[in-house]
Every structure is written in C-alpha cells, then in structure tokens.
Write a protein that holds these residues in place. Sequence first.
Motif, PDB file in Angstrom:
ATOM      1  N   VAL A 335       0.922  -0.959   0.172  1.00 27.13           N
ATOM      2  CA  VAL A 335      -0.276   0.074  -0.227  1.00 27.13           C
ATOM      3  C   VAL A 335       0.910   0.766   0.527  1.00 27.13           C
ATOM      4  CG1 VAL A 335      -1.361   1.072   1.169  1.00 27.13           C
ATOM      5  CG2 VAL A 335      -1.852  -0.807   1.678  1.00 27.13           C
ATOM      6  N   VAL A 336       0.192   2.015  -0.689  1.00 27.64           N
ATOM      7  CA  VAL A 336       1.140   3.890  -1.147  1.00 27.64           C
ATOM      8  C   VAL A 336       0.049   4.357  -0.931  1.00 27.64           C
ATOM      9  CG1 VAL A 336       2.492   5.434  -1.930  1.00 27.64           C
ATOM     10  CG2 VAL A 336       3.188   3.248  -2.200  1.00 27.64           C
ATOM     11  N   PHE A 337       0.218   5.289   0.337  1.00 28.26           N
ATOM     12  CA  PHE A 337      -0.695   5.766   0.377  1.00 28.26           C
ATOM     13  C   PHE A 337       0.065   8.118   0.285  1.00 28.26           C
ATOM     14  CE2 PHE A 337      -3.286   9.669   2.842  1.00 28.26           C
ATOM     15  CZ  PHE A 337      -4.521   9.744   1.937  1.00 28.26           C
ATOM     16  N   ARG A 338      -0.470   9.200  -0.179  1.00 28.11           N
ATOM     17  CA  ARG A 338       0.657   9.873  -0.276  1.00 28.11           C
ATOM     18  C   ARG A 338      -0.808  11.422   0.493  1.00 28.11           C
ATOM     19  NH1 ARG A 338       1.505   7.736  -5.194  1.00 28.11           N
ATOM     20  NH2 ARG A 338       4.530   7.252  -5.227  1.00 28.11           N
ATOM     21  N   ARG A 339      -0.939  11.979   0.592  1.00 24.01           N
ATOM     22  CA  ARG A 339      -1.417  12.887   0.824  1.00 24.01           C
ATOM     23  C   ARG A 339      -0.730  14.465   1.216  1.00 24.01           C
ATOM     24  NH1 ARG A 339      -2.541  12.045   6.478  1.00 24.01           N
ATOM     25  NH2 ARG A 339      -4.743  11.751   6.159  1.00 24.01           N
ATOM     26  N   ASP A 340      -0.721  15.922   0.254  1.00 26.78           N
ATOM     27  CA  ASP A 340       0.102  17.014   0.126  1.00 26.78           C
ATOM     28  C   ASP A 340       1.307  16.198  -0.594  1.00 26.78           C
ATOM     29  OD1 ASP A 340      -2.060  18.269   0.873  1.00 26.78           O
ATOM     30  OD2 ASP A 340      -1.596  18.170   3.375  1.00 26.78           O
ATOM     31  N   GLY A 341       1.076  15.572  -1.281  1.00 27.70           N
ATOM     32  CA  GLY A 341       2.719  15.421  -2.082  1.00 27.70           C
ATOM     33  C   GLY A 341       4.139  14.267  -1.517  1.00 27.70           C
ATOM     34  N   ARG A 342       3.446  13.950   0.279  1.00 27.09           N
ATOM     35  CA  ARG A 342       4.809  13.215   0.660  1.00 27.09           C
ATOM     36  C   ARG A 342       3.564  11.730   1.207  1.00 27.09           C
ATOM     37  NH1 ARG A 342       4.824  11.915   6.504  1.00 27.09           N
ATOM     38  NH2 ARG A 342       2.515  13.284   6.643  1.00 27.09           N
ATOM     39  N   ALA A 343       4.529  10.634   1.147  1.00 32.03           N
ATOM     40  CA  ALA A 343       4.108   9.474   1.717  1.00 32.03           C
ATOM     41  C   ALA A 343       3.373   8.693   2.674  1.00 32.03           C
ATOM     42  CB  ALA A 343       4.867   8.359   0.838  1.00 32.03           C
ATOM     43  N   VAL A 344       2.630   9.101   3.171  1.00 28.92           N
ATOM     44  CA  VAL A 344       2.448   8.695   4.382  1.00 28.92           C
ATOM     45  C   VAL A 344       2.258   7.317   5.257  1.00 28.92           C
ATOM     46  CG1 VAL A 344       0.403   8.915   6.274  1.00 28.92           C
ATOM     47  CG2 VAL A 344       0.147  10.385   4.507  1.00 28.92           C
ATOM     48  N   ILE A 345       1.599   6.291   4.175  1.00 30.90           N
ATOM     49  CA  ILE A 345       1.757   4.391   4.058  1.00 30.90           C
ATOM     50  C   ILE A 345       3.066   4.858   2.799  1.00 30.90           C
ATOM     51  CG2 ILE A 345       0.949   2.557   3.896  1.00 30.90           C
ATOM     52  CD1 ILE A 345       0.768   4.235   6.637  1.00 30.90           C
ATOM     53  N   ASP A 380      -8.540   6.557  -0.618  1.00 24.95           N
ATOM     54  CA  ASP A 380      -7.884   5.694  -1.826  1.00 24.95           C
ATOM     55  C   ASP A 380      -6.669   5.756  -1.266  1.00 24.95           C
ATOM     56  OD1 ASP A 380     -10.553   4.217  -2.171  1.00 24.95           O
ATOM     57  OD2 ASP A 380     -10.896   4.782  -3.878  1.00 24.95           O
ATOM     58  N   VAL A 381      -6.399   3.558  -1.757  1.00 30.20           N
ATOM     59  CA  VAL A 381      -4.777   4.000  -1.630  1.00 30.20           C
ATOM     60  C   VAL A 381      -4.347   4.485  -3.200  1.00 30.20           C
ATOM     61  CG1 VAL A 381      -4.841   1.865  -0.106  1.00 30.20           C
ATOM     62  CG2 VAL A 381      -4.752   1.622  -2.621  1.00 30.20           C
ATOM     63  N   ASP A 382      -3.022   5.076  -3.335  1.00 21.04           N
ATOM     64  CA  ASP A 382      -2.367   5.613  -4.546  1.00 21.04           C
ATOM     65  C   ASP A 382      -1.556   4.130  -5.152  1.00 21.04           C
ATOM     66  OD1 ASP A 382      -3.175   7.811  -4.580  1.00 21.04           O
ATOM     67  OD2 ASP A 382      -1.647   8.560  -2.619  1.00 21.04           O
ATOM     68  N   ALA A 383      -1.096   3.674  -4.574  1.00 17.23           N
ATOM     69  CA  ALA A 383      -1.085   1.968  -5.180  1.00 17.23           C
ATOM     70  C   ALA A 383      -1.117   1.222  -3.889  1.00 17.23           C
ATOM     71  CB  ALA A 383       0.266   2.281  -5.400  1.00 17.23           C
ATOM     72  N   GLY A 384      -1.212  -0.222  -4.827  1.00 12.81           N
ATOM     73  CA  GLY A 384      -1.730  -1.422  -4.425  1.00 12.81           C
ATOM     74  C   GLY A 384      -3.235  -1.696  -3.511  1.00 12.81           C
TER      75      GLY A 384
END
Length: 574
Positions: A335-345, A380-384
Amino acid sequence: MITTLFRTLGREHAGPLRRTLALMVGCAIAEGLSYAFLVPVLRILFGDTPSDIGPWLIGFGASVAVYAVLRYVSDLSGFRVGTSLLRGVYHRLGDQLVRLPLGWYRADRVGELSATASRGVLQSMSVIAHMLAPFVSACLTPLTIVVVITAYDLRMGLAAAAAIPVVTAVQLWSARATAATDAERAARDHEATARVVEYLQAQPVLRAGGRTAERFRLLDDSLDGIRRASRRSTIAAVPGMVATTVTVQTAFTALLALGTYLAIGGDLAVPDMLALVVLAGCCAEPLLSLSEIGGKLRAARGELTRLDAFLSTPPLPEPARPMRPQGHDIEFDSVVFRRDGRAVIDGLSLAVPQGRRFAVVGPSGAGKSTLLQLLARFHDVDAGSVRIGGVDVRDIATDVLMSQIAVVFQDVYLFEGTLEENVRLGRPDATDDEVRAAGAAAGLDEVIERLPDGWSSRVGEGGAMLSGGERQRVSIARALLKDAPIVLLDETTSALDPENEAVVRAGLERLTAGRTVLMVAHRLHTVRDADRIVFLDRGRIVEQGTHDELVRRGGRYAQFWEMSVGVASPVRAS
C-alpha cells in the motif's frame, strides 16, 4: 455565471430557472419597447396639433401596464424560484456531505464549509431573487432602446450603438481589476470564520491560562486581514465605477451634441431630437447601475464558484459490480498513500488473520491512524490494495463495508439527543433489550444511574453533558450494538483517567472478543496482550512480533517500552 448557476442547482431545478430567466428577459425588452411611444408623444406634444396626443398616450399607458404586469410576474417568480432553489441547494449540500469520503473532512475545512453553508448559499441564491432581474434589465433595456432609436433615426441609433462596446470594455476591465481583491476578501472572510470557531473551541484553554480578558491574537489578525482586504477591494472598485460614469455621461453628451447638430441643420425635427435624447437618457440609469450590480454579482459569483466546487467534489467511486468479502481477515498489499505530495504510507504490506488482534504503534506522524482510515475507506490508496476477506475495499459497496466495521475513536462525538438515541446509532433497529445489554457491557449502567432521566437523559451538543470517559463508553456501546466482525480502535484510552480507563478497557475486551481487531495506541501497556504488535515509522513497518519478542529484540519498540514504563528493559540492562 449563469452556466455555473445551472450546474450548481442541478437538472431538476433548471426548468423553473429557465422560465424565470425568460420572464426577466421579456420584462427588460418590454420596458425598452414601452419607451418607443415617447417619440410620437413628444412629437405631437411639441407639434401643431397637441390635441391628437390621446391615442398615443393610451398606447404608452398600455405598454407601461404590460411592462408592469411582466415585472410583477417576473419578480414574483424570482422570489419563489429563489426560495425553492434555496431549499433544493441545501438538500444537495446535505446529500453531498454524506457522499464525500470521510478523509475529505479535514480540520481546516470547518470554517470554509461553515461559511459556504450559511452565507455562501444565501448569497448565491440571492442572485436569482434580487440581482438577476436588475442585471438583465441593465443589459437588455438599453439595447432595446438603442434599437428603438435606430428605428426612428439611423444616425442617432448608430451613435448610441457605438457606446455599447465602450461600456462593455469598461465593465470587463473593472471586473478584472477587482477580481484579485475580491478573491482575497473572500479568502480572508473564510479564514476569519475558521478563527471564530477556533476561538470558541479554545475557551477552556484560554480560561485555564487566565487569559479570559486577553484578545485572541489569531482572531484579531484575521479580522484585521478582512479590514485591509475590504479596503483594498473598495479602492480597486472605485476606478471602474468612475470610468463607467464618465463613459456613460460622455456618450450621452456626444449623442446630445449630435442631435443638436442635426436639428440645427434641419436634418432632424426638434421634437424628434428631444424625444430621442430623452430615450438616450433612459439608457443612462440602467447602465450606471451596472457597476453596483456587477460588484454584487462578482461577490456572489465567488461564493457560487466555491459552492459549485464543493458540490462537484467527486465522492469515492462505488464499484460497478460490488463483491461481498468471504471472511473477516485484513490484508494490506504494497500500500502507498500520499497526502500533499508526501508518502504517509510507503509500500506497506500486512496481513491480519480473522479473529486476531493486531496493534499498531510508533511515533506521531508514522501513519498509524491512516492505516485504519484506509481500511474504512476514508481515502483510496494511491498504489497497492487493502482487502477484507480477500476482496479489495474498493470493490465492496459502501453500506456493506460499513456493516463489516465498527470504529471507536479517541474523540467521540455525540449528537444532541438522549443517551439511548446516541447508542442506537450503532443499530437503529435494535430492540430495547439489546440496547440495554450493549450499555451494560460498555459500563454505562453506573452512568445511567447517576443521570436524572436515565436512558432518556439528554447528552447536550457534542455530548457536553458527559465526561470524556462517559462519552467513550457510549461509543463502545454503539460498537457493541452494531456487532460488526471487524473492530478498529484509535487511541481509545489515551486521554482517560485510571478509573474510566479500567471501565473502558473492560468494555473493549467484550467488544473485541472473537473479532478481527486492528488497534492504534500510544500507551504501550494497552497492547501487551495483542496477538501481534506492528511498529510503524514513516509509513513503513520497522519491526513486528509479540510484546515479549520485541522487547527481547531491543529495537525501536523496546526503546518505546522503556520510555513508557520508566525503567530499562532486561535486554537493555544486560
């Protein structure tokens, strides 16, 4: 702006608005055509046979009566449609609020949404009831009068028509000149609204610090910002108003000079010249009002644009072919999740078997709460992918997904109403016995005994009549009543006193028994009994294992454990 208005209102309200707009257009044209009778009236009045004026006066009166009826019907339709659409927009606003993903509701949107839902909606809908008719009249009535002048004298008509592009250019220039300051004024306004909310919420802290008589600096700064922005907006609007006035007066003066020249040269009868100049004067007032109306419309357009942007915010997509999870295990797969351009997960993988209890710990900002939010599909996740029972949460219908999950947050919100009504939110169709049983299991019995009206006691807005621990018990009772197979716990005991913590922990034990549990905690002693502990840092799993395994390993978890208990672990001491 009209296009934005139609889009904001939705298709079901487009018909009444179109009919109202057609009435306003007809009214404006009728007003301009009624002035056409002024030419023959003045021609006869200043001619040799003024007694022949009767039929023309009757015609003029009839045309004014037609205009008056159209104006009445148009204004009435505007008020009725505006009121109806106001109700419709509030319904659309409410529908959109429940469709938006929960992750959309950030703290910085409180003031913005508050301003939009109150003043923004009212100002946007006031366009229909109060501003659209004057604007249409200010635009179309002068154009109709120019057509009438042209019908009587081509030269005077062409001269009057020449002023139209000039006035239009001035209006566009004025709008561009004030656009930036209008936007700044609106932004400052929304910021001040958020600061007012913050000021109210900060009262306990301010009073505890003995600062009750002290002004709230952030609020003062935002109010000063509004004052400065308003002044700049007013100053920016002045050149446009002056330019419009000068342009209209110059055009009228030029038309008067042309009429006088034609009359002196004998090419235009004096009564006709006077009548056409009077018609030109009838154009001046609506054209001069354009500056004031334009300023109000620009402010309303800004609010309308923000309202349209909110209503156009896409909800998380529902699956075309919903699937039901086959079991209650949980899996995070790369799982990859970004917020404001920063990877949170960042590339996280984790499997939680059905019926097991996993705890997620780590420093602040590590992404712990975000994991729970992704599982509950706040985002929703950005990847995974995030799966429940082997099915991606994006392929599960929202109502089915929510039925699988019970969430207990640290900050509990209770609605104005009774204690029983707030517990019933977990499952509205539950029987009285089921509600009582859930309350007892959550430790609410002793709270109910203290309250004057028992289960019928009102909790106040946000649960203000209850303590934090009591509100947390209500939250656990809700989750127990819901009886979902997956339980998410987010810092549920971090702000409780020892007595309340003991009761809440007992309630949580009953809640999590036999269920799949994913919990986030700062107090590490609350996760010692978890089947597995996952240490998260910067969105990645640093280590995982049981409490004893992680302490023996002497890694990041062991360091946190040392700090939490205040003594060195056996591994660190050796």
